[in-house]
Design a protein around this motif. Structure first.
Motif, PDB file in Angstrom:
ATOM      1  N   GLY A   1      -4.226  52.109  78.542  1.00  0.00           N
ATOM      2  CA  GLY A   1      -5.620  51.829  77.793  1.00  0.00           C
ATOM      3  C   GLY A   1      -6.200  53.019  77.584  1.00  0.00           C
ATOM      4  O   GLY A   1      -6.859  53.472  76.412  1.00  0.00           O
ATOM      5  N   LEU A   2      -6.286  54.008  78.624  1.00  0.00           N
ATOM      6  CA  LEU A   2      -6.886  55.489  78.457  1.00  0.00           C
ATOM      7  C   LEU A   2      -5.948  56.268  77.554  1.00  0.00           C
ATOM      8  O   LEU A   2      -6.714  57.089  76.865  1.00  0.00           O
ATOM      9  CB  LEU A   2      -6.884  55.948  79.922  1.00  0.00           C
ATOM     10  N   ALA A   3      -4.683  55.933  77.265  1.00  0.00           N
ATOM     11  CA  ALA A   3      -4.040  56.884  76.454  1.00  0.00           C
ATOM     12  C   ALA A   3      -4.442  56.195  74.907  1.00  0.00           C
ATOM     13  O   ALA A   3      -4.486  57.136  74.138  1.00  0.00           O
ATOM     14  CB  ALA A   3      -2.479  56.536  76.459  1.00  0.00           C
ATOM     15  N   ALA A   4      -5.042  54.921  74.691  1.00  0.00           N
ATOM     16  CA  ALA A   4      -5.413  54.606  73.665  1.00  0.00           C
ATOM     17  C   ALA A   4      -6.929  55.086  73.257  1.00  0.00           C
ATOM     18  O   ALA A   4      -6.970  55.490  72.066  1.00  0.00           O
ATOM     19  CB  ALA A   4      -5.352  53.026  73.557  1.00  0.00           C
ATOM     20  N   VAL A   5      -7.438  55.174  74.351  1.00  0.00           N
ATOM     21  CA  VAL A   5      -8.789  55.832  74.069  1.00  0.00           C
ATOM     22  C   VAL A   5      -8.733  57.149  73.853  1.00  0.00           C
ATOM     23  O   VAL A   5      -9.543  57.860  72.814  1.00  0.00           O
ATOM     24  CB  VAL A   5      -9.549  55.820  75.372  1.00  0.00           C
ATOM     25  N   ALA A   6      -7.693  58.242  74.451  1.00  0.00           N
ATOM     26  CA  ALA A   6      -7.738  59.479  73.798  1.00  0.00           C
ATOM     27  C   ALA A   6      -7.102  59.681  72.399  1.00  0.00           C
ATOM     28  O   ALA A   6      -7.499  60.280  71.467  1.00  0.00           O
ATOM     29  CB  ALA A   6      -6.438  60.266  74.735  1.00  0.00           C
ATOM     30  N   GLY A   7      -6.413  58.643  71.913  1.00  0.00           N
ATOM     31  CA  GLY A   7      -5.751  58.342  70.588  1.00  0.00           C
ATOM     32  C   GLY A   7      -6.783  58.086  69.623  1.00  0.00           C
ATOM     33  O   GLY A   7      -6.920  58.715  68.523  1.00  0.00           O
ATOM     34  N   VAL A   8      -7.927  57.336  69.979  1.00  0.00           N
ATOM     35  CA  VAL A   8      -9.073  57.193  69.122  1.00  0.00           C
ATOM     36  C   VAL A   8      -9.938  58.300  68.870  1.00  0.00           C
ATOM     37  O   VAL A   8     -10.296  58.407  67.886  1.00  0.00           O
ATOM     38  CB  VAL A   8      -9.926  55.966  69.644  1.00  0.00           C
TER      39      VAL A   8
END
Length: 424
Positions: free
Chosen positions: A324-331
């Protein structure tokens, strides 16, 4: 102790037991080596960062590295690696590994981009869906690892391959999808992606107050339970050092010239999000039962299981949080680039792991802090930024980053062995 033992009254025995418990808090002295392995373990990392800063400031092109504009760019460049590394922390605390972070982060950003640009979904809903897509990918990884007992290396490597194909499929026939939604772009990708002055100054001060209160609260709890505590000068020095660094950074950012004459940029929104996420993860890991269970499971999974900790649930939720945090970084990275693309960073996952390990999170589980990734991330990003200013190729950057990672892992292993020999 012999004088105490010779007294045969219950009162004296109780006093002897109390003194044996409380003594470490006030009288036990630590050697310099123990301090480096314990409370002052961040100092070698901080000194390493200081050496890097001094080197790039003193070597050609001299003076550019610490210019406010480059410093602001450096911090913005560190956000994706830093948030991804933040997700790595709980995984490493379990002595596990996640190799799918870079592609899962891109997958979440692509989901957001498609929903926003192709399907007209509102920005908030598209962002939430992208983060949830990343978290779901992590939950699936966690299921295979925790329930089916498949090694995390194999599961996350397979996930890397799978989601790379998913990204290609979702974006087809395009390789790059431009993001036009102003709400998404304004997160980190425009000249307005900076906090207003009152918030850029006020938010760090609030975070510092929360940090200081927490440090003194921990001291009180440890003293009450008869555990080893720091001296007051150590506590005050630690808080003053952190405050000086944070306020120095804020001052520099608030005085970063804008491309528009007479204006200043301030604190980047992405950096503020990064710091808030660190605070949240730190509070979860250190102030909740769930966080203590993560440390216990990483320190000794079998002992934790026998103590009644649900190891399966811990592993699934940790991998969910990580992705989930990786996706935040991606966004945030998609906002900064104003696009999402099929290209996957070949080094992001390794840089995130390196940032966590360099910052002091052990690869062997059970040891590390969310705050540790700040120094580790700055070391990784500073090396890349400084070498780029010197027009060094990516080959040199990769070799140096690899050498730094190897040194950090070697130091971690040597410290573990020293602690094992000393019975710690």
């Amino acid at each position: 102790m012999s004088n105490i033992v010779n007294k045969n009254t219950d009162e004296s025995n109780q006093q002897a037991m109390a003194s044996s418990v409380e003594a470490p808090s006030y009288t036990q002295k630590q050697t310099f080596g123990q301090l480096l392995r314990g409370d002052l373990g961040f100092l070698p990392v901080f000194l390493t960062l200081l050496i890097i800063v001094v080197y790039f400031t003193a070597t050609p092109p001299a003076g550019i590295f610490l210019q406010p504009r480059n410093f602001s760019n450096l911090l913005q460049q560190s956000v994706q690696t830093g948030i991804t590394a933040l997700g790595v922390v709980p995984v490493l605390l379990l002595a596990e590994v996640d190799l799918s972070l870079a592609v899962v982060g891109t997958f979440g950003a692509v989901v957001m981009g498609i929903l926003s640009e192709r399907m007209g979904v509102p920005a908030t809903a598209a962002i939430a869906a992208g983060i949830l897509a990343g978290a779901l990918a992590g939950a699936i990884n966690g299921f295979f690892i925790a329930v089916l007992r498949i090694p995390s290396f194999i599961v996350t490597l397979a996930a890397y391959i799978f989601y790379q194909g998913a990204v290609l499929s979702l974006l087809a026939p395009q390789d790059t999808l431009i993001i036009h939604n102003p709400t998404i772009v304004n997160i980190a990708g425009s000249s307005t992606s900076f906090l207003p002055d009152w918030l850029g100054i006020g938010l760090p001060i609030v975070l510092l107050i929360v940090y200081a209160v927490s440090v003194f609260y921990d001291q009180t709890i440890r003293k009450r339970n008869g555990l080893r505590t720091k001296s007051m000068p150590q506590l005050v020095g630690r808080i003053v050092l952190v405050a000086a660094i944070v306020l120095g950074v804020v001052f520099t950012l608030e005085n970063t010239p804008s491309p528009t004459p007479g204006l200043y940029l301030g604190v980047p929104t992405g950096v503020a999000i990064f710091m808030i996420l660190i605070l949240i993860v730190w509070l979860v890991l250190t102030k909740t039962t769930y966080g203590r269970h993560i440390y216990a499971a990483g320190g000794n999974a079998e002992a934790a299981r026998r103590a009644g900790i649900n190891i399966t649930m811990i592993r699934i939720t940790v991998f969910t949080l990580c992705s989930g945090l990786a996706a935040v970084a991606g966004v945030i990275q998609a906002s900064r680039a104003n696009s999402v693309a099929t290209a996957i960073s070949p080094v992001l996952t390794l840089q995130a792991i390196a940032a966590a390990v360099i910052g002091g999170v052990s690869l062997f589980g059970g040891k590390g802090s969310a705050w540790a990734i700040i120094l580790g991330t700055l070391i990784i990003t500073s090396l890349a930024n400084g070498l780029s200013l010197q027009s060094r190729g990516t080959d040199v950057q990769f070799m140096i980053q690899g050498a730094v990672l190897l040194l950090a892992v070697t130091a971690d292993a040597l410290i573990r062995r020293a602690q094992a020999r000393s019975g710690r």
